[in-house]
Write a protein that holds these residues in place. Structure first.
Motif, PDB file in Angstrom:
ATOM      1  N   GLY A 114      24.655 -74.996  61.911  1.00  0.00           N
ATOM      2  CA  GLY A 114      24.871 -76.078  62.872  1.00  0.00           C
ATOM      3  C   GLY A 114      24.476 -77.455  62.396  1.00  0.00           C
ATOM      4  O   GLY A 114      24.472 -78.399  63.178  1.00  0.00           O
ATOM      5  N   GLY A 115      24.125 -77.598  61.138  1.00  0.00           N
ATOM      6  CA  GLY A 115      23.814 -78.918  60.619  1.00  0.00           C
ATOM      7  C   GLY A 115      22.547 -79.526  61.174  1.00  0.00           C
ATOM      8  O   GLY A 115      22.367 -80.745  61.140  1.00  0.00           O
ATOM      9  N   ASP A 116      21.589 -78.692  61.712  1.00  0.00           N
ATOM     10  CA  ASP A 116      20.361 -79.251  62.271  1.00  0.00           C
ATOM     11  C   ASP A 116      19.283 -79.469  61.211  1.00  0.00           C
ATOM     12  O   ASP A 116      18.198 -79.973  61.498  1.00  0.00           O
ATOM     13  N   GLY A 117      19.597 -79.082  59.973  1.00  0.00           N
ATOM     14  CA  GLY A 117      18.657 -79.301  58.883  1.00  0.00           C
ATOM     15  C   GLY A 117      17.519 -78.301  58.822  1.00  0.00           C
ATOM     16  O   GLY A 117      16.688 -78.358  57.918  1.00  0.00           O
ATOM     17  N   LYS A 118      17.468 -77.361  59.766  1.00  0.00           N
ATOM     18  CA  LYS A 118      16.390 -76.375  59.794  1.00  0.00           C
ATOM     19  C   LYS A 118      16.775 -75.149  58.976  1.00  0.00           C
ATOM     20  O   LYS A 118      17.786 -74.506  59.239  1.00  0.00           O
ATOM     21  N   THR A 119      15.976 -74.848  57.976  1.00  0.00           N
ATOM     22  CA  THR A 119      16.203 -73.663  57.159  1.00  0.00           C
ATOM     23  C   THR A 119      15.420 -72.492  57.731  1.00  0.00           C
ATOM     24  O   THR A 119      14.215 -72.598  57.980  1.00  0.00           O
ATOM     25  N   VAL A 120      16.101 -71.374  57.943  1.00  0.00           N
ATOM     26  CA  VAL A 120      15.465 -70.154  58.447  1.00  0.00           C
ATOM     27  C   VAL A 120      15.271 -69.204  57.271  1.00  0.00           C
ATOM     28  O   VAL A 120      16.249 -68.736  56.683  1.00  0.00           O
ATOM     29  N   PRO A 121      14.030 -68.921  56.870  1.00  0.00           N
ATOM     30  CA  PRO A 121      13.814 -67.962  55.783  1.00  0.00           C
ATOM     31  C   PRO A 121      13.993 -66.535  56.280  1.00  0.00           C
ATOM     32  O   PRO A 121      13.584 -66.190  57.392  1.00  0.00           O
ATOM     33  N   VAL A 122      14.633 -65.720  55.461  1.00  0.00           N
ATOM     34  CA  VAL A 122      14.905 -64.325  55.827  1.00  0.00           C
ATOM     35  C   VAL A 122      13.881 -63.431  55.139  1.00  0.00           C
ATOM     36  O   VAL A 122      13.593 -63.604  53.951  1.00  0.00           O
ATOM     37  N   ARG A 123      13.337 -62.482  55.894  1.00  0.00           N
ATOM     38  CA  ARG A 123      12.343 -61.562  55.354  1.00  0.00           C
ATOM     39  C   ARG A 123      12.779 -60.124  55.598  1.00  0.00           C
ATOM     40  O   ARG A 123      13.524 -59.846  56.532  1.00  0.00           O
ATOM     41  N   LEU A 124      12.288 -59.227  54.759  1.00  0.00           N
ATOM     42  CA  LEU A 124      12.537 -57.808  54.934  1.00  0.00           C
ATOM     43  C   LEU A 124      11.452 -57.206  55.814  1.00  0.00           C
ATOM     44  O   LEU A 124      10.259 -57.439  55.577  1.00  0.00           O
ATOM     45  N   PRO A 125      11.821 -56.419  56.826  1.00  0.00           N
ATOM     46  CA  PRO A 125      10.798 -55.853  57.718  1.00  0.00           C
ATOM     47  C   PRO A 125       9.847 -54.912  56.995  1.00  0.00           C
ATOM     48  O   PRO A 125       8.696 -54.758  57.416  1.00  0.00           O
TER      49      PRO A 125
END
Length: 515
Positions: A501-512
């Protein structure tokens, strides 16, 4: 389609699987039921009745649903449709113990109607197609009139049908032939158009749960939580994506093969976990193309206990890389996706604590080869899916599985990538293969959520895209993590993330399962 705000109802964040992971959220079963009736009306089938039929008779679920749908279309109530479908299977289904009885009846009466899987191949000696009936064990049967032209799917793997099996004794010679057939399928001429139209009655969350119900899972979130639903829906992606490779390892009795064995007529399950090169690629004697060229999905079941995989390991690696496979001088181009399914007998935490890796349960030809791992689009954590009990199975109305899988087959050649790449940005140290694999999963999930012959709508909800991006990256990050455990000097630790969405927020992905 419903508005973006309406569609994003039913989505929430769940701490299972990762602290910021988006999920399908909580959806009331009554909302799903109401949307189903509004969107699809009398085109739905009762899943509980279909399951009962398939359990009483040795047929795939999609065949039981097709018979139910046929009688429902004639105006029968659910109970009447189930009774008539059961009577048809009881009287006409070709069972092993009744094979000789059917043949004797045909010779005595001149013809008999049977329910069997019929498939045709072109006989170059005769210059025409000939058919085989798998349950009756009859082959090289002449087809009367223009049956092969009227039903071109006969030459594309075949289908279940009500078959008019005729017998003729010409004095000294006798033969069986197929005098007529009525395909048993519920899919309409344009199933994708039908599903797109019905989809407009649902919010995004309700649609995801309706998809789960359509593949036989209960909507009640008390039985299966949002995370488990998301993982179960990943099993559908090989049906909607070409040349996709899904690996799922987990405990027994979690429904790993159910979609491909019971619901998808264009999938083929190798119960031994392997296949001969002739069966998989091409028979060099007859030039008959193998499963990779003729099916939508080839599923290797029980792959963790399979033997002889060394013979086809290099062929699979080449095919998964290029879509082509060679045997001798013969080469085939295929679009089939490959699914590999196996069991894990030890807790995942125990394997990782001992500094092992999660490809270990596979035979050495695959489990110790990082080049093969690189061809895996998604590693599904099947150990998170609970063992299925009665409470997990759908009982309400839903789409016939043959209609759903036929629509997904139509989606295989639809391009969703450009529209999604303008909304989702993958970040981190992904290699080109990581990136390509993650995008295949993301595109596949969005195809499930927004099925359309015209591609995804412009008003896709950001939360839906976050959900798809997380799962796409997580399933590939699991591959990278195992590669690093096996060869840390070659593979650096994966740091995957995304922006939507172009909000500039990076969401890091983790393994459970990561410490």
């Amino acid at each position: 389609m419903t508005s973006s705000s309406d569609r994003s109802k039913g989505h929430s964040r769940s701490s299972s699987g990762g602290g910021d992971e988006p999920s399908a959220g909580q959806v009331e079963e009554e909302d799903v039921e109401a949307a189903a009736r509004a969107g699809f009306g009398d085109r739905l089938v009762p899943k509980g009745w279909a399951r009962g039929l398939a359990q009483r008779h040795p047929v795939p679920y999609y065949l039981a649903e097709a018979l139910l749908a046929r009688y429902r279309a004639k105006g029968d109530s659910k109970k009447e449709a189930a009774r008539n479908a059961g009577r048809a299977l009881g009287n006409r289904l070709a069972r092993a113990e009744d094979v000789e009885l059917f043949k004797a009846r045909a010779s005595r009466e001149g013809a008999v109607e049977v329910i069997d899987h019929v498939e045709a191949k072109f006989d170059s000696g005769r210059g025409e197609p000939v058919a085989s009936l798998s349950r009756l064990g009859l082959s090289k049967l002449p087809l009367e009139g223009n049956l092969a032209e009227e039903h071109d799917r006969l030459l594309k793997g075949g289908f279940y049908a009500e078959v008019q099996l005729e017998y003729e004794d010409t004095g000294g010679s006798s033969s069986f032939r197929i005098g007529g057939l009525k395909p048993l399928r519920t899919s309409v001429a344009d199933p994708l158009d039908q599903i797109q139209e019905g989809r407009s009655a649902f919010s995004d969350g309700a649609w995801l749960y309706f998809l789960a119900r359509s593949v036989g899972l209960a909507v009640s979130s008390d039985a299966l939580g949002p995370r488990a639903f998301g993982l179960a829906l990943l099993r559908l992606i090989p049906l909607a994506q070409e040349n996709y490779c899904l690996l799922e390892l987990g405990p027994r009795q979690t429904g790993k093969t159910f979609v491909h064995e019971e619901l998808a007529p264009k999938a083929h399950v190798l119960s031994s976990g392997t296949a001969s090169p002739a069966q998989l690629v091409v028979d060099t004697r007859t030039q008959e193309p193998g499963l990779l060229a003729t099916r939508d999905v080839v599923c290797f079941d029980e792959v963790t206990t399979a033997t002889g995989l060394e013979e086809i390991a290099s062929t699979l690696k080449g095919y998964l890389s290029s879509g082509a496979a060679r045997r001798g001088k013969e080469e085939i181009q295929g679009r089939a996706s490959v699914v590999m399914i196996g069991n894990i007998d030890r807790p995942v935490e125990e394997i990782l604590k001992e500094e092992g890796h999660l490809f270990e349960p596979l035979p050495e030809a695959l489990g110790e080869d990082t080049a093969f791992m690189d061809r895996v689009s998604a590693f599904l954590s099947g150990w998170e899916v609970p063992k299925l009990d009665r409470e997990h199975f759908a009982t309400g109305l839903a789409l016939p599985s043959a209609t759903l899988t036929a629509a997904l087959s139509q989606l295989r050649r639809r391009s969703y990538g450009p529209a999604l790449k303008s909304r989702i940005d993958l970040t981190g140290n992904l290699t080109e293969r990581d990136r390509a694999a993650a995008w295949k999963t993301i595109v596949g999930l969005v195809k499930l959520i927004y099925p359309s012959p015209d591609g995804p709508p412009s008003e896709m909800a950001d939360e839906v895209l976050r959900w798809a991006a997380w799962l796409g990256l997580e399933m590939r990050l699991r591959v990278r993590a195992q590669q690093r455990r096996l060869q840390p000097e070659e593979f650096e630790e994966g740091h995957f993330g995304f922006q939507v969405g172009g909000d500039g927020k990076t969401v890091p992905v983790r393994l459970p399962e990561a410490p």
